[in-house]
Design a protein around this motif. Structure first.
Motif: not given
Length: 354
Positions: A109-110, A344-354, A33-34, A63-65
């Motif tokens: 969470v996953h 232009k921007r790089v985001f690390f740590g997504s839901c898919t493979n964070g 749960i989150h 983990d969402h907010n």
């Protein structure tokens, strides 16, 4: 005995009873749960005078907010603060284990579930998030649920499950250098479509899948949902066993129980001759590093020598309209080489493979 698919084995192992010919009531021993989908569920339980049936079978992870850095005091959005605090309060009130912000195990969470051994092969794992399919990479029957279902699981540790069709996706051969799990699943989704898995439980198999590590398999199963499938399974093998063996919660079990569990885990694969509703075979050597150019998961092309498609490439009007929207949203032009798009921007740590 009739040969069974992995999906069939998991349903039958966790079956409480059949509610109809197509709906099974399943036992749910793993509930993540989150802070987003749980507050209303807890409120309704309290208002009705109910209770959390087995709090030790739930694990709470904010983990969402939450911000990338800092603790609870760094959350500036008032609604986010309320949701996270409410999760803390409910976990304390109902005796649910929680990894709060700042805890060394807190994360996506996953990812937390498999890392800590809360996720186990053969179990039903649910969470109020569509990407719960991730846990299927470790031989669990896992899918995302809504708020009303969160309440149902908290109160009963059961959930009705409508039986899905099965599709086995075999990725054979060897991946080219530089190609990884994310490219594999993007290739699959591009081929089958973002809604191609509607009504299906996917099982990923073949040499390429077998050679992926646990993290790579998690990426594949996580993104099953992006291809329309509700569930994405991978059979248990020694990679799975070795992953589970080193997790804290599994190591905390008595040694005899560990060995009994591992004996069972090794049965979690589709039998020889098991019948699938559909089967797809993909040559892994043809998969290139991929990137999405649009706003839908099947709008992707190879990075090397890839170009943004032409609108004339979409004979289907619905897909053409989607492409028009994507081009406008992304600020791209049809036929544009991918190599011309600046990063232009790089985001690390997504839901898919964070």
């Amino acid at each position: 005995m009739t040969a069974q698919t992995l999906y069939q084995k998991l349903v039958l192992h966790n079956l409480v009873k059949w509610l109809s010919k197509t709906v099974a009531l399943l036992y749910v021993p793993r509930h993540l749960i989150h802070e987003v989908t749980s507050p209303i569920a807890f409120d309704e339980i309290e208002e009705s005078g109910g209770k959390v049936r087995r709090p030790e079978l739930a694990l709470a992870v904010p983990d969402h907010n939450i911000p990338t850095e800092g603790g609870f005091e760094t959350i500036t959005d008032p609604y986010s603060r309320i949701q996270v605090q409410t999760l803390y309060d409910n976990a304390k009130k109902w005796g649910i284990e929680i990894y709060p912000m700042g805890h060394r195990h807190q994360g996506i969470v996953h990812i937390v579930g498999p890392e800590q051994g809360f996720t186990l092969p053969g179990t039903v794992v649910v969470c109020g998030d569509s990407h719960t399919a991730t846990h299927g990479a470790f031989g669990a029957l896992a899918w995302g649920i809504g708020t009303s279902e969160v309440r149902h699981v908290l109160e009963t540790n059961t959930l009705p499950h409508t039986i899905l069709k099965t599709r086995r996706i075999r990725v054979e051969g060897t991946l080219p250098e530089g190609t990884e799990a994310k490219d594999v699943i993007l290739h699959i989704i591009r081929r089958l479509g973002a809604s191609g898995g509607n009504g299906f439980a996917y099982e990923f198999a073949g040499g390429v899948i077998e050679n992926l590590d646990g993290e790579g398999r998690a990426t594949i199963s996580n993104m099953s949902i992006e291809g329309g499938a509700r569930i994405g399974l991978i059979a248990v093998d020694e990679t799975t066993i070795n992953w589970v063996r080193r997790t804290p919660k599994f190591l905390a079990l008595p040694r005899e129980m560990q060995e009994q569990a591992i004996t069972y885990f090794r049965t979690l694969k589709s039998d020889e001759g098991a019948k699938f509703d559909d089967e797809v075979v993909i040559d892994g050597s043809e998969i290139e590093p991929m990137v999405t150019w649009g706003t839908v998961s099947d709008q992707s092309v190879p990075i090397r020598n890839g170009t943004v498609p032409l609108l004339s490439d979409f004979p289907d009007q619905k897909k053409r309209d989607s492409a028009i929207h994507a081009l406008g949203y992304m600020g791209l032009r049809e036929g544009m080489p991918i190599s011309e798009i600046p990063i232009k921007r790089v985001f690390f740590g997504s839901c898919t493979n964070g």
